[in-house]
Design a protein around this motif. Structure first.
Motif, PDB file in Angstrom:
ATOM      1  N   UNK A 444    -107.094  29.018  -3.976  1.00 38.68           N
ATOM      2  CA  UNK A 444    -106.846  29.036  -5.554  1.00 38.68           C
ATOM      3  C   UNK A 444    -105.518  28.402  -5.952  1.00 38.68           C
ATOM      4  N   UNK A 445    -104.632  28.026  -4.886  1.00 38.90           N
ATOM      5  CA  UNK A 445    -103.563  27.250  -5.267  1.00 38.90           C
ATOM      6  C   UNK A 445    -103.703  25.785  -5.545  1.00 38.90           C
ATOM      7  N   UNK A 446    -103.117  25.352  -6.612  1.00 39.94           N
ATOM      8  CA  UNK A 446    -103.228  24.059  -6.968  1.00 39.94           C
ATOM      9  C   UNK A 446    -101.981  23.107  -6.803  1.00 39.94           C
ATOM     10  N   UNK A 447    -100.772  23.667  -6.587  1.00 35.56           N
ATOM     11  CA  UNK A 447     -99.443  23.014  -6.463  1.00 35.56           C
ATOM     12  C   UNK A 447     -98.624  23.977  -6.301  1.00 35.56           C
ATOM     13  N   UNK A 448     -97.563  23.686  -5.360  1.00 30.96           N
ATOM     14  CA  UNK A 448     -96.374  24.270  -5.329  1.00 30.96           C
ATOM     15  C   UNK A 448     -95.256  23.869  -6.272  1.00 30.96           C
TER      16      UNK A 448
END
Length: 542
Positions: A444-448
């Motif tokens: 579910x992470x798209x970007x740091x």
């Protein structure tokens, strides 16, 4: 408390500071109807409604009506940045502003204190005082009490992103732990908070409010301490400003400093108690040499990683006016929802590297993100994974800059000045990324978003820590407890100031070393134990 007749200017005990420790002392010492207790607080009453709403720290921190609004000196360890250091200037002190998180630290913290010669501060000796304060919503057991005034309860908010974070931590080998204040601290789980039925439970509410009906307790707000009164090596009173008048109060038994890790050393130094050359340099006559006053400053420095996500977070729930109205309505009607949010939802206590015997880093996971709380949340879905070193080696100081007690002291944290701290902060960021890369979050992470993937090497990660770190609001240890053979110790194991009679320090400043976790619960414990010691020393029941 009767208001019909003027109170005497002489009391058995004078407590300076109505914060996390001072409110506890006021309650416990005034239990004896045969003593007169004066409690002085530089701030005002805790009438601001945002104090009592758990998420109200967004409104009370950095607000000069409730916050001292301290600012550190430029610090080389964090790219010469200055950090805001909120400290409560109101009844309840920082317990009226903090994130409500209830963490005691590790057993070894207190055993280490005792091992350094501070008899009676081992874990077995302090555990009864944690239990004495506590009204644990889960019930009593070997580690928790239910008869105390301080309500400790489970969070009233659950979100999918928090569940995913817990699952991701478990996926990389961190065990689940439902009671971080029980048998063992290591693991991942949901925080408990000092709240009751959806309202903050500060020490002003838990301890001071029920005690204020006692006729032997006088509480004065807007009373700014200026200096202690010394007669040779005996402290017999205090000079303070109240209603634009300078006043004096005398203590038949003791003056007790409970003004925190910044305020207590400041008052001592303004009274001529400290390192002689420093006092001379700012125009203060040295009345008693104690070189450790204001030294040994410790704080938890956090690196806040922000990850954009396709999963809904609180950013989506609170950033629009209509949704804010709905959130407010939910809280008013049910005492649930985002307004019950503590500073974080999920904790992780783990090791920064293999081979350690106990956790040395702590995570605070928040299902939201913001650059600064006062500026509101980001306009996109994101969560925050904040990590701090539990036992930093770096040491700073607090020193007055003039003889005027109303001038703020200079705060030098000296963050990341120790090489060990630099190594741990780099390893901590790596652990944070390992959690984010585990499947429950990775999908579910798209970007740091912060600090960003451009920081990869150890040198780059250390640079990121210097640029993006913030205090986690845990200053301690500036009036260190220790034996008289320790040249930097300010108080002994009974919290009496070395070389002086009639004066104790009772607050987070007495910690010889910072505890492995949030500092509010340990500060309350310190005050509970101190109250018993004070009663014992004066022949009363404990």
């Amino acid at each position: 408390m009767s208001m019909s007749a003027p109170r005497p200017s002489e009391y058995d005990y004078i407590i300076i500071g109505a914060g996390s420790a001072g409110c506890v002392l006021a309650n416990r010492l005034s239990e004896d109807p045969g003593v007169e207790v004066l409690l002085l607080e530089a701030g005002g009453r805790d009438w601001n409604p945002w104090i009592h709403v758990p998420v109200g720290y967004f409104k009370t921190m950095h607000n000069p009506a409730t916050d001292w609004c301290y600012l550190t000196e430029p610090d080389p360890g964090i790219a010469n940045r200055q950090l805001q250091w909120p400290r409560g200037k109101v009844l309840g002190g920082s317990s009226s502003l903090n994130g409500l998180l209830y963490i005691r630290g590790q057993k070894q913290d207190y055993d280490d204190w005792a091992g350094d010669g501070n008899t009676g501060w081992d874990y077995a000796s302090v555990l009864p005082y944690f239990k004495k304060s506590e009204c644990q919503s889960r019930g009593a057991d070997d580690y928790h009490g239910v008869d105390g005034p301080l309500h400790v309860s489970d969070l009233r908010l659950r979100r999918e992103i928090a569940e995913r974070f817990i699952d991701a931590a478990k996926a990389i080998g961190i065990p689940g732990n439902s009671d971080v204040n029980g048998q063992d601290q290591e693991g991942v789980g949901y925080f408990q908070q000092t709240a009751f039925k959806g309202f903050r439970c500060s020490t002003a509410k838990a301890f001071l409010r029920p005690a204020r009906k006692r006729r032997n307790l006088t509480v004065m707000t807007r009373a700014q301490c200026k200096q202690l009164l010394l007669d040779g090596k005996h402290v017999h009173g205090v000079v303070f400003e109240h209603q634009k008048q300078e006043k004096t109060a005398r203590a038949r038994r003791e003056v007790i400093l409970s003004s925190g890790a910044i305020g207590s050393p400041q008052i001592l130094q303004c009274s001529g108690i400290g390192e002689p050359e420093h006092l001379k340099s700012v125009g203060v006559e040295c009345r008693h040499t104690l070189p450790g006053v204001g030294e040994n400053l410790q704080d938890h420095l956090q690196v806040r990683l922000v990850f954009k996500t396709s999963c809904s977070t609180l950013n989506d729930e609170v950033r629009h006016p209509l949704k804010q109205f709905m959130v407010g309505t939910q809280y008013v009607l049910t005492r649930t929802g985002p307004l019950t949010l503590a500073a974080s939802q999920v904790y992780v206590f783990t090791q920064s590297r293999e081979g350690l015997d106990r956790p040395d880093i702590q995570f605070h996971m928040q299902p939201l993100s913001a650059d600064k709380p006062a500026e509101g949340v980001h306009p996109f879905s994101a969560f925050t994974s904040s990590v701090c070193q539990l036992r930093p080696h770096s040491r700073g100081r607090v020193r007055i800059t003039s003889a005027n007690p109303l001038d703020y002291p200079a705060i030098h944290p000296n963050y990341l000045s120790a090489e060990e701290d630099q190594r741990v902060v780099v390893d901590a960021i790596k652990v944070a990324r390992r959690i984010a890369e585990a499947k429950p979050l990775e999908e579910v992470i798209t970007e740091e978003y912060v600090p960003g993937e451009k920081f990869q090497t150890d040198e780059e990660l250390l640079d990121a820590a210097r640029q993006y770190s913030q205090t986690i609001y845990h200053p301690t240890s500036t009036c260190k407890m220790g034996s008289d053979s320790d040249p930097m110790a300010v108080v002994d194991a009974r919290l009496r100031v070395h070389g002086l009679s009639g004066l104790r320090v009772v607050d987070a400043s007495i910690m010889p070393s910072i505890v492995s976790g949030n500092t509010n619960a340990p500060t309350i414990m310190i005050a509970e134990k101190a109250a018993d010691m004070i009663k014992e020393d004066h022949g009363g029941p404990s």
